[in-house]
Enzyme design. Structure first.
Site, short mmCIF file in Angstrom:
data_model
loop_
_atom_site.label_atom_id
_atom_site.label_comp_id
_atom_site.label_asym_id
_atom_site.label_seq_id
_atom_site.Cartn_x
_atom_site.Cartn_y
_atom_site.Cartn_z
CE LYS A 73 -9.46 -7.22 1.70
NZ LYS A 73 -9.26 -6.70 0.34
CG HIS A 105 -10.27 -0.84 15.24
ND1 HIS A 105 -10.55 -0.61 13.92
CD2 HIS A 105 -9.81 -2.11 15.31
CE1 HIS A 105 -10.28 -1.71 13.23
NE2 HIS A 105 -9.82 -2.62 14.04
CE LYS A 108 -9.41 -0.34 -2.29
NZ LYS A 108 -8.79 -1.64 -2.02
CE LYS A 137 -0.68 -0.39 3.97
NZ LYS A 137 -0.92 0.23 2.67
CB SER A 182 0.79 -3.35 2.45
OG SER A 182 0.68 -3.06 1.08
P1 NAD Z 1 -5.26 -4.26 -12.28
O1 NAD Z 1 -5.66 -2.94 -12.77
O2 NAD Z 1 -3.83 -4.60 -12.18
O3 NAD Z 1 -5.93 -5.43 -13.17
C1 NAD Z 1 -7.29 -5.56 -13.44
C2 NAD Z 1 -7.44 -6.31 -14.76
O4 NAD Z 1 -8.82 -6.62 -14.98
C3 NAD Z 1 -6.96 -5.49 -15.97
O5 NAD Z 1 -6.08 -6.27 -16.74
C4 NAD Z 1 -8.27 -5.18 -16.70
O6 NAD Z 1 -8.09 -5.04 -18.10
C5 NAD Z 1 -9.10 -6.38 -16.35
N1 NAD Z 1 -10.54 -6.17 -16.52
C6 NAD Z 1 -11.25 -5.03 -16.36
N2 NAD Z 1 -12.56 -5.23 -16.61
C7 NAD Z 1 -12.66 -6.52 -16.95
C8 NAD Z 1 -13.77 -7.35 -17.35
N3 NAD Z 1 -15.00 -6.86 -17.41
N4 NAD Z 1 -13.52 -8.64 -17.65
C9 NAD Z 1 -12.27 -9.15 -17.58
N5 NAD Z 1 -11.19 -8.43 -17.21
C10 NAD Z 1 -11.39 -7.14 -16.90
O7 NAD Z 1 -6.00 -4.42 -10.87
P2 NAD Z 1 -5.61 -5.39 -9.68
O8 NAD Z 1 -4.72 -4.65 -8.76
O9 NAD Z 1 -5.23 -6.71 -10.22
O10 NAD Z 1 -7.02 -5.50 -8.93
C11 NAD Z 1 -8.03 -6.40 -9.34
C12 NAD Z 1 -9.01 -6.62 -8.21
O11 NAD Z 1 -8.31 -7.12 -7.07
C13 NAD Z 1 -9.74 -5.37 -7.72
O12 NAD Z 1 -11.03 -5.74 -7.29
C14 NAD Z 1 -8.92 -4.93 -6.52
O13 NAD Z 1 -9.68 -4.17 -5.59
C15 NAD Z 1 -8.56 -6.29 -5.94
N6 NAD Z 1 -7.39 -6.26 -5.07
C16 NAD Z 1 -6.17 -5.83 -5.51
C17 NAD Z 1 -5.08 -5.84 -4.65
C18 NAD Z 1 -3.69 -5.46 -5.10
O14 NAD Z 1 -2.74 -5.67 -4.33
N7 NAD Z 1 -3.49 -4.95 -6.29
C19 NAD Z 1 -5.24 -6.26 -3.32
C20 NAD Z 1 -6.49 -6.71 -2.90
C21 NAD Z 1 -7.55 -6.70 -3.78
#
Ligand code: NAD
Length: 472
Positions: free
Chosen positions: A95, A66, A107, A71, A363
């Site tokens: 979001k 829409h 995604k 993104k 972003s």
């Molecule tokens: P990332 O890969 O940088 O970090 C994730 C961390 O979680 C890693 O250090 C990993 O070792 C740890 N991890 C994995 N399994 C685990 C467990 N069972 N217990 C504890 N720690 C654990 O990822 P990120 O970018 O920080 O993303 C994390 C979450 O945030 C995801 O759900 C992602 O969709 C969401 N998110 C990220 C962004 C972004 O800008 N990066 C934006 C919105 C939402």
């Protein structure tokens, strides 16, 4: 904890959507259109890894169009499957609507364990994935713009950009085909820490609301609150940093190999460096170990921040959670069953689909920078500084008093890119929090903040669809 296959993430998102839709008056057809994923691209491609050819499974889902472009991030994880990517793309639609970022939701995901590959192999996989997206028109500044997510970062975004520009030479806006890039490749200052900072701004705003804090029996303000963070990756690390800097106490940090607890407070950077050196968060000096990482979620605290993956708080462990506020920094860390338990227990859940919107918000600022081909602040920084100098000189002359050097530097300073980005993010998170809370308090039948957030999102997306004239 239920097996991953039992948990239907997209169904959980639909469930929350339906719960909220019941509070709106939109045509059933419009609601049905909003819920569906518009385009789903499932792919398998071969990549030579060592002597073997591996068939890599990957996805890109555009939940809504829409607004253009769509993104959403790209995730590298073995847990990636179609259900997960569809759910995450739907969350992106809601979001973006909540934080007034004019994008549809999307995604992507590659089903790999990135730790098993060398950087060269990861580059080959990422480049091949990008060329698959290009072939089917699933990437481009005006169609679909990926970003980092779990398991990906600036490096992967650079590879995506380079593949795109090689295959689409001469596109003047090509830099805007992906966000979360390094600054040297057209990235924006402040993107790296944006999601964690947005989480902090959102929770800080919630904590400033007396009515909400009275409801859960906490004093207002972030300072002094006990915080637990799960996941020390991009989002968790930065969220932890801003909470500590805001005066909160980080009493526990959890990673996948275990968790550590120190009621006197931890420093995320020191823990991060320790983990880098030893390969584990465990046995950190002065802290108590939890071999079972999820046990840390059950420690008594004021704010629990799950920042790793989905489904970590569910029917099984939710009854034992003692936090007063749960800030969903990760996407989908709570199952709907856990949500119900928290509503009964009076625990305040601050929902993912707006709380972690800092990444997509910044972003958006990066995308605008790429399309305008100019760094934020470049045009006005010097003008502001010159003007502020004149105003301050006049004040000093008229009053006969001098302003201190520290104050002077602060007042004269013209905004740099990072100042503009962070203030845009702060404004976005404060406005979104207030809008959701106003919606929640407008009707005492709305059970929780998540439902209120969905109502806000549905109203915005439905208005957009209706105004597009798709439904005569
Ligand atoms: P990332 O890969 O940088 O970090 C994730 C961390 O979680 C890693 O250090 C990993 O070792 C740890 N991890 C994995 N399994 C685990 C467990 N069972 N217990 C504890 N720690 C654990 O990822 P990120 O970018 O920080 O993303 C994390 C979450 O945030 C995801 O759900 C992602 O969709 C969401 N998110 C990220 C962004 C972004 O800008 N990066 C934006 C919105 C939402």
């Amino acid at each position: 904890m239920p097996a991953a296959t039992e948990y239907k993430f997209f169904e959980a998102v639909e469930k929350s959507f339906d719960k909220a839709a019941a509070f709106t008056n939109w045509d059933k057809g419009i609601l049905e259109q909003i819920k569906q994923c518009n385009s789903v691209y499932r792919m398998n491609f071969p990549v030579k890894i060592g002597d073997q050819i591996e068939v890599i499974k990957a996805y890109r889902v555009q939940h809504s169009q829409h607004k253009s472009p769509s993104k959403g991030g790209i995730r590298f994880s073995l847990s990636v499957n179609l259900d997960e990517v569809m759910a995450l793309s739907a969350l992106m639609t809601y979001k973006c609507a909540i934080v007034n970022v004019p994008f549809g939701g999307a995604k992507g995901g590659i089903c790999i364990d990135p730790k098993k590959y060398t950087p060269y192999e990861l580059e080959k996989i990422t480049r091949r994935y990008t060329s698959e997206l290009i072939k089917k028109n699933f990437i481009g500044p005006g169609t679909d713009v990926p970003a980092p997510d779990y398991g990906t970062g600036e490096r992967e975004m650079s590879w995506i950009l380079d593949t795109y520009t090689s295959l689409r030479p001469g596109e003047v806006d090509a830099l805007a085909c992906v966000t979360g890039k390094p600054v040297s490749q057209g990235g924006v200052r402040g993107r790296r820490e944006a999601t964690g900072l947005g989480v902090y701004f959102g929770i800080r705003e919630v904590c400033s609301m007396e009515r909400l804090m009275n409801k859960i029996g906490l004093p207002t303000g972030v300072a002094g609150k006990r915080v637990i963070v799960q996941g020390l990756g991009n989002v968790g690390y930065h969220a932890a940093k801003f909470f500590r800097e805001g005066g909160a106490k980080l009493i526990a940090l959890a990673e996948y190999e275990g968790a550590i607890f120190n009621p006197e407070g931890l420093n995320e950077e020191e823990v991060f460096q320790y983990r880098k050196k030893t390969g584990s968060i465990l046995n950190y000096p002065g802290a108590k170990n939890f071999e079972q990482s999820t046990d840390a979620l059950e420690i008594e605290c004021d704010i629990l921040i799950p920042a790793a993956l989905e489904n970590v708080v569910n029917q099984e462990n939710a009854p034992r959670i003692k936090a007063k506020i749960i800030g969903e920094a990760a996407n989908g860390p709570l199952t709907p069953e856990a949500d119900e338990i928290f509503i009964q227990k009076g625990i305040l859940v601050v929902p993912d689909m707006y709380l972690n919107a800092g990444g997509v918000t910044v972003s958006y600022f990066e995308w605008l920078k790429n399309l305008s081909h100019v760094r934020h602040g470049r045009m006005e920084k010097r003008f502001t500084e010159n003007m502020n100098t004149r105003i301050l000189n006049q004040i000093e002359n008229l009053t006969g008093k001098k302003v201190s050097k520290t104050e002077k530097d602060f007042i004269l300073h013209g905004a740099d890119e990072v100042d503009i980005v962070n203030s845009g993010l702060e404004e976005t998170m404060i406005t979104a929090t207030r809008e959701i809370i106003d919606c929640w308090f407008s009707n005492d039948k709305i059970p929780d903040m998540r439902t209120a957030a969905y109502i806000v999102a549905i109203n915005k997306v439905a208005t957009s669809y209706a105004e597009l004239g798709i439904f005569p």
